[in-house]
Design an enzyme around this catalytic site. Structure first.
Site, mmCIF file in Angstrom:
data_model
loop_
_atom_site.group_PDB
_atom_site.id
_atom_site.type_symbol
_atom_site.label_atom_id
_atom_site.label_comp_id
_atom_site.label_asym_id
_atom_site.label_seq_id
_atom_site.Cartn_x
_atom_site.Cartn_y
_atom_site.Cartn_z
ATOM 1 N N ASP A 137 0.809 -1.265 0.007
ATOM 2 C CA ASP A 137 0.014 -0.002 0.224
ATOM 3 C C ASP A 137 0.737 1.198 -0.046
ATOM 4 O O ASP A 137 1.831 1.367 0.800
ATOM 5 C CB ASP A 137 -0.870 -0.081 1.231
ATOM 6 C CG ASP A 137 -2.407 0.075 1.016
ATOM 7 O OD1 ASP A 137 -2.515 -0.347 0.035
ATOM 8 O OD2 ASP A 137 -3.163 -0.035 2.049
ATOM 9 N N ASN B 262 -3.355 12.895 -1.674
ATOM 10 C CA ASN B 262 -4.363 13.373 -2.510
ATOM 11 C C ASN B 262 -4.935 14.749 -2.069
ATOM 12 O O ASN B 262 -5.105 15.478 -3.016
ATOM 13 C CB ASN B 262 -5.721 12.331 -2.785
ATOM 14 C CG ASN B 262 -5.330 11.316 -3.914
ATOM 15 O OD1 ASN B 262 -4.564 11.852 -4.847
ATOM 16 N ND2 ASN B 262 -5.833 10.127 -3.655
ATOM 17 N N HIS C 43 -5.794 15.189 -7.059
ATOM 18 C CA HIS C 43 -5.838 13.854 -7.440
ATOM 19 C C HIS C 43 -4.477 13.744 -8.647
ATOM 20 O O HIS C 43 -3.869 12.636 -8.894
ATOM 21 C CB HIS C 43 -6.956 13.568 -8.226
ATOM 22 C CG HIS C 43 -8.025 13.250 -7.220
ATOM 23 N ND1 HIS C 43 -7.905 11.912 -6.283
ATOM 24 C CD2 HIS C 43 -9.006 14.071 -6.528
ATOM 25 C CE1 HIS C 43 -9.025 12.030 -5.620
ATOM 26 N NE2 HIS C 43 -9.752 13.436 -5.456
ATOM 27 N N ASP D 9 -2.012 10.667 -8.766
ATOM 28 C CA ASP D 9 -1.852 9.894 -9.826
ATOM 29 C C ASP D 9 -0.232 9.875 -10.215
ATOM 30 O O ASP D 9 0.173 8.728 -10.515
ATOM 31 C CB ASP D 9 -2.721 10.441 -11.239
ATOM 32 C CG ASP D 9 -3.993 10.102 -10.932
ATOM 33 O OD1 ASP D 9 -4.403 9.422 -9.894
ATOM 34 O OD2 ASP D 9 -4.945 10.712 -11.738
ATOM 35 N N GLU E 278 -4.675 2.306 -4.004
ATOM 36 C CA GLU E 278 -3.435 2.540 -3.945
ATOM 37 C C GLU E 278 -2.668 1.127 -3.597
ATOM 38 O O GLU E 278 -1.727 1.319 -2.899
ATOM 39 C CB GLU E 278 -3.240 3.625 -2.891
ATOM 40 C CG GLU E 278 -3.281 3.338 -1.357
ATOM 41 C CD GLU E 278 -4.868 3.276 -1.248
ATOM 42 O OE1 GLU E 278 -5.563 3.575 -1.894
ATOM 43 O OE2 GLU E 278 -5.166 3.584 0.044
#
Lengths: 203, 121, 324
Positions: free
Chosen positions: C186, C194, C199, C203, C229
């Site tokens: 993770d 985020n 975002h 990303d 994630e």
């Protein structure tokens, strides 16, 4: 349009086919230079709707190859010849005839053998009725077909009548079976009936 | 005197073809059979001089007829007329006593040569 | 025939090749199409052996084909799908085809002259268009298949395909008695990341992360995006010790260097759970995922940015906490 054959027409067609198959068998044996024995085939005229079901039993548990070749002659004689093989048979035939066992050679062997069977047989038939035929290139409809009835359904829908020719042959010491189907459209059926009547009148 | 001739073939067309291939000068009385069983019944009940015999037939095939003729010592000439024209088959019928083997479709000239050869015309 | 004058001009202007040989495979005729494409003059080659004039023909194959035409007096065929060409000829679409030679559909026909001598006529049709379409179709199908397997953002395998591979590898490992390990990891504090960088920032961290991880893996490992994630790696032929080693390398590759996004430096880390396959049976892959997931949970609980391996006692711990 009536596609029903009279008893005399049926008899006449069977005899022409028997003789054509004998000629094909002899040619094939000489060409392959190996012992080939083609039995005089069982033929059956069937409504093309019935075709898929007819092959269900033989091909439902095996992979099969279907090869199609169109034929066209004078007097409105035309149709499509389909040769069906069980694929495990095809592997053995390829080996016996000295083809490489890669898949390209095997496909080529299948189209070669189908084309030879189809054209020698139909040429023998055409000779007897003073006709001559031209052929389209053989096309593999499917070489890994698990559902033969379905594949036939797709093809047979275009045709009225089917002449089912059950060909059994022996190559060297092995017995093989393949099926040949002559699919004939409605108007060509009428033309064939006329041709048969003409022959029957001669005798 | 007319020669009693039996034409044995399951196909009506084939029977007619054989008859039509024979020269008009051939003086014969024709009988027909549609399979081997019918043929043997005729052969056992009356004198037949010549049989034109097909090989692939229902009930009893041509090979079966030849075997029965040999076994029963029936006195007749047999000419096999068949679509099955591979050499092995020709050998087999000759061994069983057939006079000649003719390929279908029947060639009338060849047929005449054979009939002359055996003094049948 | 009164139309005799037609055949010559038509043959000469035909957009297909026509070639005729006698029984000894000596050239009798070539039409203009073939003469032009192969730079051969009929007057110079007439009577010569076909195999001398075109010396790179598949001779044994062609002899067999021609023999069948002559012997059986019936046609024979060859399709570009089985044999791309018989005679090497340039085609007229140099820009659009990846092959430099004309794809050909060929028909071999028996011919007989009035004197009864036998010949074979070879008709050659240009099938380059079909060949080009077929190639486009195949490359499109390949891309389609690939896109069915790949996660669009990270280019790692998507969950469905990755799980299929996990299942297959588990079966293979069981069958061949080879070790197999699984890593689940993770990205730490992804939600916070985020919120802070948007975002697009999140990303770009995921993209950079997968690139760094991929660089550390072998071709035989399966790397997939398991959830938002969360990622999984199937390590074939690897025991737990080896898996922990790989996991540690991944952890360092992520935490040692911050990701740069819009000239901002984003520090990141991952928590990794590792488990080795010991279970037999059909559901072994599910159990394995469960075990790696427990280890991952423990890695997070113990403070993140670390590797934790699953050990047997934890099953009991999990069962106990679930019962409680």
């Amino acid at each position: 349009m009536s596609t029903a054959f009279s008893e005399e027409q049926r008899d006449c067609l069977q005899e022409l086919i028997n003789v054509a198959m004998g000629l094909a068998s002899d040619k094939l044996a000489r060409f392959l230079n190996t012992f080939v024995h083609l039995q005089v085939p069982a033929i059956e005229l069937v409504n093309s709707v019935q075709i898929p079901a007819q092959f269900e039993a033989r091909y439902s548990h095996t992979e099969a190859a279907l090869i199609s070749q169109g034929f066209l002659g004078n007097d409105g004689l035309r149709g499509e010849a389909i040769v069906l093989y069980q694929l495990d048979n095809a592997h053995r035939i390829a080996a016996l005839l000295g083809y490489d066992t890669d898949s390209a050679s095997e496909l080529e062997m299948l189209t070669d053998i189908s084309s030879i069977l189809t054209t020698t047989f139909l040429n023998g038939l055409a000779d007897q009725i003073d006709n001559s035929l031209s052929y389209s290139a053989p096309r593999v409809l499917s070489s890994r077909q698990n559902n033969v009835p379905e594949a036939l359904q797709e093809t047979a829908v275009h045709w009225e009548l089917a002449l089912k020719v059950d060909i059994s042959y022996q190559l060297v010491d092995h017995s093989f079976n393949c099926d040949m189907l002559l699919l004939i459209p409605g108007e060509a059926v009428l033309n064939i009936q006329q041709i048969l009547d003409r022959i029957l009148e001669e005798y | 005197m007319a020669l009693p001739v039996l034409i044995c073939d399951d196909s009506l067309l084939a029977r007619k073809q054989v008859r039509k291939s024979l020269p008009e000068s051939f003086d014969a009385e024709f009988l027909t059979a549609g399979n081997g069983v019918e043929a043997l019944a005729i052969l056992r009940s009356q004198e037949i001089g010549l049989v034109f015999l097909d090989l692939t037939m229902p009930e009893l095939d041509g090979i079966g007829v030849l075997e029965a003729i040999k076994q029963d010592g029936l006195d007749c000439f047999v000419i096999v007329i068949s679509a099955d024209i591979q050499p092995e088959m020709q050998k087999r019928v000759t061994e069983l006593g057939a006079l000649a083997f003719i390929h279908k479709p029947v060639n009338p000239e060849k047929l005449v040569v054979i009939l002359k050869q055996y003094g049948l015309i | 025939m009164s139309e005799d004058w037609l055949t010559g001009p038509v043959l000469e202007q035909l957009n297909s090749g026509v070639l005729v040989v006698d029984e000894q495979f000596q050239l009798v005729y070539l039409n203009s199409f073939l003469q032009r494409h192969s730079c051969v003059q009929l007057s110079e080659v007439k009577g010569k052996s076909l195999f001398q004039v075109f010396n790179d023909l598949p001779e044994a194959w062609l002899r067999r084909k021609f023999a069948s035409v002559l012997e059986l007096q019936s046609p024979s065929f060859s399709s570009w799908e089985q044999r791309q060409y018989i005679i090497k000829l340039p085609h007229l679409r140099p820009a659009t085809s990846s092959s430099q030679y004309m794809a050909q559909n060929c028909t071999m026909l028996p011919l007989k002259d009035p004197g009864g001598r036998l010949y074979v006529c070879l008709l050659i049709e240009d099938a380059t268009d079909a060949f080009v379409y077929q190639q486009h179709l195949q490359s499109t199908l390949q891309k389609l298949e690939l896109s069915n397997r790949i996660d669009g953002l990270t280019q790692a395998l998507n969950r469905r395909y990755w799980e299929e591979q996990l299942k297959l590898e588990v079966q293979r490992a069981q069958r061949y008695k080879q070790p197999l390990s699984l890593l689940l990891f993770d990205l730490d504090k992804f939600k916070q990341l985020n919120d802070q960088y948007g975002h697009l920032g999140g990303d770009s961290v995921l993209i950079e992360l997968t690139a760094r991880v991929r660089a550390l893996l072998r071709d035989t490992d399966w790397f997939g995006r398991y959830g938002g994630e969360e990622f999984g790696i199937v390590l074939t032929n690897t025991g737990l010790a080896g898996a922990i080693e790989v996991a540690e390398r991944i952890r360092l590759a992520v935490s040692n260097t911050a990701v740069t996004f819009h000239e901002q430096s984003i520090p990141t880390s991952v928590s990794i759970g590792a488990a080795q396959l010991y279970i037999e049976g059909d559901r072994a892959h599910e159990v394995l995922i469960g075990q790696a997931d427990i280890a991952l949970y423990n890695a997070k609980r113990e403070g993140r940015n670390r590797v934790v391996a699953f050990s047997e006692g934890e099953t009991e711990f999990l069962l106990r906490t679930q019962q409680a």
